[in-house]
Design a protein around this motif. Structure first.
Motif, PDB file in Angstrom:
ATOM      1  N   SER A  81       0.083  81.714  18.099  1.00 24.46           N
ATOM      2  CA  SER A  81       0.019  83.128  17.696  1.00 24.46           C
ATOM      3  C   SER A  81       0.192  84.070  18.883  1.00 24.46           C
ATOM      4  CB  SER A  81      -1.318  83.434  16.979  1.00 24.46           C
ATOM      5  OG  SER A  81      -1.500  82.601  15.867  1.00 24.46           O
ATOM      6  N   ASP A  82       0.967  83.627  19.874  1.00 30.41           N
ATOM      7  CA  ASP A  82       1.124  84.393  21.110  1.00 30.41           C
ATOM      8  C   ASP A  82       2.608  84.524  21.452  1.00 30.41           C
ATOM      9  OD1 ASP A  82      -0.306  85.335  23.794  1.00 30.41           O
ATOM     10  OD2 ASP A  82       1.397  84.079  24.350  1.00 30.41           O
ATOM     11  N   LYS A  83       3.050  85.724  21.813  1.00 29.67           N
ATOM     12  CA  LYS A  83       4.471  85.963  22.070  1.00 29.67           C
ATOM     13  C   LYS A  83       4.990  85.173  23.270  1.00 29.67           C
ATOM     14  CE  LYS A  83       3.886  90.494  21.971  1.00 29.67           C
ATOM     15  NZ  LYS A  83       4.181  91.952  22.020  1.00 29.67           N
ATOM     16  N   VAL A  84       4.219  85.105  24.333  1.00 36.59           N
ATOM     17  CA  VAL A  84       4.650  84.344  25.509  1.00 36.59           C
ATOM     18  C   VAL A  84       4.734  82.865  25.183  1.00 36.59           C
ATOM     19  CG1 VAL A  84       4.060  83.701  27.877  1.00 36.59           C
ATOM     20  CG2 VAL A  84       3.732  86.063  27.108  1.00 36.59           C
ATOM     21  N   GLU A  85       3.739  82.361  24.453  1.00 38.49           N
ATOM     22  CA  GLU A  85       3.750  80.952  24.049  1.00 38.49           C
ATOM     23  C   GLU A  85       4.948  80.656  23.141  1.00 38.49           C
ATOM     24  OE1 GLU A  85       1.967  78.396  24.860  1.00 38.49           O
ATOM     25  OE2 GLU A  85       0.264  79.251  25.926  1.00 38.49           O
ATOM     26  N   ALA A  86       5.289  81.619  22.271  1.00 36.87           N
ATOM     27  CA  ALA A  86       6.429  81.430  21.380  1.00 36.87           C
ATOM     28  C   ALA A  86       7.723  81.297  22.174  1.00 36.87           C
ATOM     29  CB  ALA A  86       6.516  82.591  20.395  1.00 36.87           C
ATOM     30  N   ALA A  87       7.916  82.174  23.148  1.00 33.46           N
ATOM     31  CA  ALA A  87       9.121  82.107  23.979  1.00 33.46           C
ATOM     32  C   ALA A  87       9.172  80.799  24.766  1.00 33.46           C
ATOM     33  CB  ALA A  87       9.164  83.305  24.929  1.00 33.46           C
ATOM     34  N   ASN A  88       8.048  80.396  25.320  1.00 35.53           N
ATOM     35  CA  ASN A  88       7.998  79.146  26.083  1.00 35.53           C
ATOM     36  C   ASN A  88       8.237  77.935  25.196  1.00 35.53           C
ATOM     37  OD1 ASN A  88       7.478  80.483  28.485  1.00 35.53           O
ATOM     38  ND2 ASN A  88       5.250  80.290  28.313  1.00 35.53           N
ATOM     39  N   ALA A  89       7.717  77.987  23.975  1.00 35.10           N
ATOM     40  CA  ALA A  89       7.914  76.875  23.046  1.00 35.10           C
ATOM     41  C   ALA A  89       9.386  76.694  22.718  1.00 35.10           C
ATOM     42  CB  ALA A  89       7.115  77.119  21.766  1.00 35.10           C
ATOM     43  N   VAL A  90      10.074  77.797  22.456  1.00 35.74           N
ATOM     44  CA  VAL A  90      11.498  77.718  22.129  1.00 35.74           C
ATOM     45  C   VAL A  90      12.294  77.214  23.326  1.00 35.74           C
ATOM     46  CG1 VAL A  90      13.531  79.085  21.538  1.00 35.74           C
ATOM     47  CG2 VAL A  90      11.380  79.460  20.333  1.00 35.74           C
ATOM     48  N   LYS A  91      11.968  77.702  24.498  1.00 32.95           N
ATOM     49  CA  LYS A  91      12.670  77.249  25.706  1.00 32.95           C
ATOM     50  C   LYS A  91      12.489  75.752  25.915  1.00 32.95           C
ATOM     51  CE  LYS A  91      13.291  78.450  30.573  1.00 32.95           C
ATOM     52  NZ  LYS A  91      12.835  79.314  31.688  1.00 32.95           N
ATOM     53  N   ARG A  92      11.273  75.267  25.691  1.00 36.55           N
ATOM     54  CA  ARG A  92      10.989  73.841  25.854  1.00 36.55           C
ATOM     55  C   ARG A  92      11.726  73.007  24.808  1.00 36.55           C
ATOM     56  NH1 ARG A  92       6.050  74.573  26.238  1.00 36.55           N
ATOM     57  NH2 ARG A  92       5.197  73.978  24.214  1.00 36.55           N
ATOM     58  N   LEU A  93      11.763  73.480  23.579  1.00 35.42           N
ATOM     59  CA  LEU A  93      12.450  72.748  22.512  1.00 35.42           C
ATOM     60  C   LEU A  93      13.947  72.643  22.783  1.00 35.42           C
ATOM     61  CD1 LEU A  93      10.572  74.276  19.448  1.00 35.42           C
ATOM     62  CD2 LEU A  93      10.604  71.844  20.078  1.00 35.42           C
ATOM     63  N   ILE A  94      14.520  73.702  23.334  1.00 33.30           N
ATOM     64  CA  ILE A  94      15.960  73.697  23.604  1.00 33.30           C
ATOM     65  C   ILE A  94      16.288  72.887  24.853  1.00 33.30           C
ATOM     66  CG2 ILE A  94      17.915  75.163  24.276  1.00 33.30           C
ATOM     67  CD1 ILE A  94      16.694  77.359  22.495  1.00 33.30           C
ATOM     68  N   GLU A  95      15.564  73.130  25.942  1.00 32.83           N
ATOM     69  CA  GLU A  95      15.912  72.513  27.222  1.00 32.83           C
ATOM     70  C   GLU A  95      15.431  71.073  27.346  1.00 32.83           C
ATOM     71  OE1 GLU A  95      14.467  75.119  30.271  1.00 32.83           O
ATOM     72  OE2 GLU A  95      15.901  76.718  29.782  1.00 32.83           O
ATOM     73  N   ARG A  96      14.227  70.801  26.876  1.00 34.15           N
ATOM     74  CA  ARG A  96      13.681  69.449  27.029  1.00 34.15           C
ATOM     75  C   ARG A  96      14.021  68.543  25.861  1.00 34.15           C
ATOM     76  NH1 ARG A  96       7.356  68.795  26.562  1.00 34.15           N
ATOM     77  NH2 ARG A  96       7.983  68.936  24.368  1.00 34.15           N
ATOM     78  N   ASP A  97      13.853  69.098  24.643  1.00 36.80           N
ATOM     79  CA  ASP A  97      14.019  68.254  23.463  1.00 36.80           C
ATOM     80  C   ASP A  97      15.427  68.275  22.897  1.00 36.80           C
ATOM     81  OD1 ASP A  97      11.211  67.362  23.198  1.00 36.80           O
ATOM     82  OD2 ASP A  97      10.847  69.496  22.903  1.00 36.80           O
ATOM     83  N   LYS A  98      16.274  69.206  23.367  1.00 38.73           N
ATOM     84  CA  LYS A  98      17.686  69.257  22.963  1.00 38.73           C
ATOM     85  C   LYS A  98      17.843  69.387  21.445  1.00 38.73           C
ATOM     86  CE  LYS A  98      18.628  68.396  27.294  1.00 38.73           C
ATOM     87  NZ  LYS A  98      19.009  69.493  28.214  1.00 38.73           N
ATOM     88  N   VAL A  99      17.098  70.301  20.853  1.00 38.63           N
ATOM     89  CA  VAL A  99      17.187  70.480  19.406  1.00 38.63           C
ATOM     90  C   VAL A  99      18.508  71.147  19.031  1.00 38.63           C
ATOM     91  CG1 VAL A  99      14.685  70.601  19.141  1.00 38.63           C
ATOM     92  CG2 VAL A  99      15.995  72.710  19.450  1.00 38.63           C
ATOM     93  N   ALA A 100      18.994  70.852  17.826  1.00 40.69           N
ATOM     94  CA  ALA A 100      20.245  71.436  17.337  1.00 40.69           C
ATOM     95  C   ALA A 100      20.020  72.780  16.671  1.00 40.69           C
ATOM     96  CB  ALA A 100      20.917  70.475  16.356  1.00 40.69           C
ATOM     97  N   ALA A 101      18.795  73.025  16.207  1.00 41.22           N
ATOM     98  CA  ALA A 101      18.438  74.276  15.543  1.00 41.22           C
ATOM     99  C   ALA A 101      16.927  74.399  15.564  1.00 41.22           C
ATOM    100  CB  ALA A 101      18.960  74.305  14.108  1.00 41.22           C
ATOM    101  N   LEU A 102      16.439  75.617  15.260  1.00 42.90           N
ATOM    102  CA  LEU A 102      14.995  75.859  15.280  1.00 42.90           C
ATOM    103  C   LEU A 102      14.525  76.537  14.011  1.00 42.90           C
ATOM    104  CD1 LEU A 102      15.921  76.807  18.568  1.00 42.90           C
ATOM    105  CD2 LEU A 102      13.510  76.204  18.652  1.00 42.90           C
ATOM    106  N   ILE A 103      13.260  76.302  13.677  1.00 41.99           N
ATOM    107  CA  ILE A 103      12.594  76.979  12.564  1.00 41.99           C
ATOM    108  C   ILE A 103      11.387  77.721  13.117  1.00 41.99           C
ATOM    109  CG2 ILE A 103      11.245  76.657  10.451  1.00 41.99           C
ATOM    110  CD1 ILE A 103      12.964  74.172   9.889  1.00 41.99           C
ATOM    111  N   GLY A 104      11.280  79.007  12.815  1.00 41.32           N
ATOM    112  CA  GLY A 104      10.125  79.791  13.221  1.00 41.32           C
ATOM    113  C   GLY A 104      10.525  81.246  13.445  1.00 41.32           C
ATOM    114  N   SER A 105       9.607  82.142  13.206  1.00 41.11           N
ATOM    115  CA  SER A 105       8.203  81.842  13.105  1.00 41.11           C
ATOM    116  C   SER A 105       7.561  82.779  12.096  1.00 41.11           C
ATOM    117  CB  SER A 105       7.545  82.035  14.470  1.00 41.11           C
ATOM    118  OG  SER A 105       6.144  81.935  14.401  1.00 41.11           O
TER     119      SER A 105
END
Length: 382
Positions: A78-102
């Motif tokens: 429920s935090d804007k900074v955490e949300a941005a960091n989560a998306v960055k981690r999902l894209i850069e580390r986990d190499k996701v093809a798409a995202l759902i949220g939020s």
């Protein structure tokens, strides 16, 4: 048959028969990142949306003739900074093809900035602020936007209830509340109504006596308060204690089982807009009925609401786009998401418009005899 409708039929078949299709379990998975508020002030909605996403994944576990879909889930707290960091981690580390949220427009806006730079598509669940997708090439949403919702509330007040005078009571620093209040007022006046008062309060306020006393003196037929459910319930109780006779109306943030628990008898007659789904609605589409049946089988201890359906729809949109594109490349998924038209879903027939927002009807909830009742749908006059 349109491909979108064909895919919808495939999803219905999966819901109906519990299929777990796909033979190529050894194939490389297609990763979809999920960043939702699973803790913090927005956790109630985020948890329900996650369960909707997971249900959709169980019903539609593969794409592209057998590649499994892997959900990578991160709590944005429920935090804007955490949300941005989560998306960055999902894209850069986990190499996701798409995202759902939020859940939560401010959280989605933070995430959308990251997806835009990375050129990876995202689908917002219940983030209704227009800024989430405004000017974005890679961000979409499974819900309607606040101008549409605010206009729908005004249209219902004028056309269905016959009201001529309205007032607004809003939290002055909340983008969601300010935007909805403006959209309601604009549409109400455009349809011949009069706004007799526009009052404000601050976040965390518990005493609304001064504002409510002034509202009573202005004698509106209806007061539109785009509040969150906890403060909305307090406003309802204090309004009735002061003898207010005007109707109160809110928006989708009031769509919470605790609204009536907190407000008690003061909730009688309260109205709010919502997304066009309710597990107890009298007339369900086949898609809504199948979704409800599948939810009850998967989560027998918990009743769903629109958040569960929005989580489901967000996954369904990406699943449809990947199959339509015949590709799990982010650029191809983005193009396919923008092309979705007339897709049959648990939330009605859905089209992604040119601003990447979902077009669908707006539902209306009314509280009667201590219970919330889905009373119908309205198409807004903008």
């Amino acid at each position: 048959m349109k491909l979108g409708k064909k895919l919808a039929g495939m999803a219905l078949a999966a819901l109906a028969f519990g299929l777990v299709g796909g033979q190529a379990l050894a194939a490389d998975p297609v990763k979809i990142g999920v960043y939702l508020p699973l803790t913090g002030q927005n956790a109630f909605g985020g948890q329900l949306e996650l369960e909707g996403v997971q249900l959709a994944n169980k019903q539609m576990p593969t794409v592209l003739d057998g590649r499994p879909v892997e959900l990578v889930i991160v709590d944005n707290k429920s935090d804007k900074v955490e949300a941005a960091n989560a998306v960055k981690r999902l894209i850069e580390r986990d190499k996701v093809a798409a995202l759902i949220g939020s859940y939560g427009s401010s959280l989605a806006m933070a995430g959308a900035e990251i997806t835009e730079k990375a050129k990876v598509p995202g689908v917002g669940t219940s983030c209704t602020n227009p800024l989430v997708t405004m000017g974005k090439k890679y961000y979409f949403r499974a819900c309607f936007i606040d101008p549409y919702q605010g206009a729908a509330a005004a249209t219902y007040a004028v056309e269905k209830l016959g009201f001529k005078k309205a007032a607004v009571l809003m939290e002055m620093t909340n983008d969601y509340a300010v935007g909805l209040a403006n959209f309601f007022s604009r549409a109400f006046k455009k349809q011949g109504g009069e706004i007799v008062a526009n009052l404000k309060y601050s976040a965390g306020d518990q005493d609304f006596t001064a504002q409510l006393t002034e509202l009573i003196s202005k004698k509106p037929d209806i007061v539109f308060m785009p509040a969150y459910f906890a403060e909305g319930a307090i406003i309802m109780k204090q309004a009735r204690e002061l003898g207010a006779t005007f109707r109160l109306m809110g928006a989708d943030a009031m769509d919470n089982p605790d609204t009536v628990k907190l407000a008690g008898k003061a909730a009688e007659g309260f109205l709010h807009t919502t997304f066009p789904y309710d597990p107890k609605m009298k007339e369900m589409s086949p898609e809504a009925a199948k979704f409800t049946e599948a939810w009850r089988a998967a989560y027998p201890e918990k009743e769903t609401n629109v958040n569960g359906a929005l989580g489901y729809n967000s996954y369904f949109l990406i699943w449809t786009a990947i199959n339509n594109a015949k590709s799990a490349d982010p650029a191809d998924i983005t193009k396919a998401l923008a092309s979705i038209k007339d897709l049959s879903t648990p939330l009605g027939v859905l089209t992604i418009n040119k601003t990447h927002d979902a077009e669908m009807p707006v539902g209306i909830i009314e509280y009667k005899n201590g219970k919330r009742e889905y009373v119908g749908e309205v198409t807004p006059k903008m």
